[in-house]
Design an enzyme around this catalytic site. Structure first.
Site, PDB file in Angstrom:
ATOM      1  CG  HIS A   1      -0.260  -0.105   2.533  1.00 43.16           C
ATOM      2  ND1 HIS A   1       0.451   0.909   3.095  1.00 43.16           N
ATOM      3  CD2 HIS A   1      -0.159  -1.133   3.402  1.00 43.16           C
ATOM      4  CE1 HIS A   1       0.937   0.526   4.246  1.00 43.16           C
ATOM      5  NE2 HIS A   1       0.589  -0.726   4.455  1.00 43.16           N
TER       6      HIS A   1
HETATM    7  P1  TYD Z   1      -1.455  -2.523   7.680  1.00 45.37           P
HETATM    8  O1  TYD Z   1      -0.827  -1.179   7.837  1.00 45.37           O
HETATM    9  O2  TYD Z   1      -2.282  -2.775   6.465  1.00 45.37           O
HETATM   10  O3  TYD Z   1      -0.346  -3.666   7.805  1.00 45.37           O
HETATM   11  P2  TYD Z   1       0.962  -4.001   6.959  1.00 45.37           P
HETATM   12  O4  TYD Z   1       1.290  -2.842   6.094  1.00 45.37           O
HETATM   13  O5  TYD Z   1       1.983  -4.264   7.990  1.00 45.37           O
HETATM   14  O6  TYD Z   1       0.717  -5.238   6.169  1.00 45.37           O
HETATM   15  O7  TYD Z   1      -2.312  -2.827   8.992  1.00 45.37           O
HETATM   16  C1  TYD Z   1      -2.965  -4.061   9.150  1.00 45.37           C
HETATM   17  C2  TYD Z   1      -4.171  -3.846  10.037  1.00 45.37           C
HETATM   18  O8  TYD Z   1      -3.745  -3.515  11.382  1.00 45.37           O
HETATM   19  C3  TYD Z   1      -5.033  -2.677   9.572  1.00 45.37           C
HETATM   20  O9  TYD Z   1      -6.037  -3.104   8.682  1.00 45.37           O
HETATM   21  C4  TYD Z   1      -5.580  -2.140  10.885  1.00 45.37           C
HETATM   22  C5  TYD Z   1      -4.561  -2.499  11.921  1.00 45.37           C
HETATM   23  N1  TYD Z   1      -3.734  -1.346  12.357  1.00 45.37           N
HETATM   24  C6  TYD Z   1      -4.196  -0.538  13.368  1.00 45.37           C
HETATM   25  O10 TYD Z   1      -5.294  -0.724  13.912  1.00 45.37           O
HETATM   26  N2  TYD Z   1      -3.412   0.509  13.790  1.00 45.37           N
HETATM   27  C7  TYD Z   1      -2.202   0.769  13.246  1.00 45.37           C
HETATM   28  O11 TYD Z   1      -1.501   1.727  13.653  1.00 45.37           O
HETATM   29  C8  TYD Z   1      -1.738  -0.082  12.175  1.00 45.37           C
HETATM   30  C9  TYD Z   1      -0.401   0.158  11.525  1.00 45.37           C
HETATM   31  C10 TYD Z   1      -2.529  -1.123  11.767  1.00 45.37           C
END
Ligand code: TYD
Length: 137
Positions: A55
Site C-alpha cells: 500500500h
Molecule cells: P497494515 O498497515 O495494512 O499492515 P501491513 O502494512 O503491515 O501489512 O495494517 C494491518 C491492520 O492492522 C489494519 O487493517 C488495521 C490495523 N492497524 C491498526 O489498527 N493501527 C495501526 O496503527 C496499524 C499500523 C494497523
C-alpha cells in the site's frame, strides 16, 4: 503527496551508543528524522515467506527499523522501484508520503519497528495499485 520519488527515501544512520553490556540506538523528533513521531508500532511473528505492506500513504511519513533480524523493503513511486535490505538495528529507512511499499524476506524472529508521523487513519491508505498509479500522475 503526489510528486515524491523513491530518491526522497533514504537510509538514516541512527545514534549508536556502544556499551560492553550492549548497545543503544536513539531516534529523536526533528533531529534524527524530519517529522514528529505520533505513533509507533511493530511487526513480529511474521510467518516465513509472508509479505507485508502492499500500500501507499497520502500524507504519512515513516521510519522503518529492523529492530531485530532482517527483511527487504521495496519502494515504488509509480515510476522507479528501489529495494533496501534492512538488517542493522542502528539504521532506519525513511519513507516519505506517496510511496508504494512492500516488505518481504523476513528472517525468523524479525521485528519491524515503525515510527510514524500520524495516528492510524485508514483514509490515508491507498491499497489499490492502479489507484496509486493514477494518484501519482
Ligand atoms: P497494515 O498497515 O495494512 O499492515 P501491513 O502494512 O503491515 O501489512 O495494517 C494491518 C491492520 O492492522 C489494519 O487493517 C488495521 C490495523 N492497524 C491498526 O489498527 N493501527 C495501526 O496503527 C496499524 C499500523 C494497523
Amino acid at each position: 503527496m503526489k510528486i515524491t520519488s523513491v530518491y526522497d527515501c533514504t537510509i538514516i544512520e541512527l545514534d549508536k551508543h556502544h556499551h560492553k553490556k550492549g548497545n543503544i540506538s536513539v531516534v529523536e523528533n526533528r533531529k534524527t528524522i524530519p517529522f514528529e513521531i505520533k505513533r509507533a508500532y511493530y511487526l513480529y511473528d511474521i510467518p516465513g515467506g509472508e509479505s507485508r505492506g502492499g500500500h501507499a500513504h497520502k500524507e504519512l511519513s515513516q521510519l522503518i527499523i529492523a529492530a531485530s533480524g532482517s527483511f527487504s523493503v521495496t519502494l515504488d513511486d509509480g515510476n522507479v522501484k528501489r529495494t533496501f535490505l534492512l538488517n542493522r538495528p542502528y539504521q532506519g529507512l525513511l519513507i516519505v508520503p506517496g510511496i508504494w511499499r512492500t516488505l518481504d524476506d523476513f528472517s525468523s524472529g524479525a521485528v519491524c519497528l515503525v515510527l510514524a508521523s500520524e495516528k492510524y487513519d485508514e483514509m490515508d491508505y491507498i491499497r489499490d495499485y492502479q489507484k496509486f498509479v493514477t494518484y501519482k500522475v
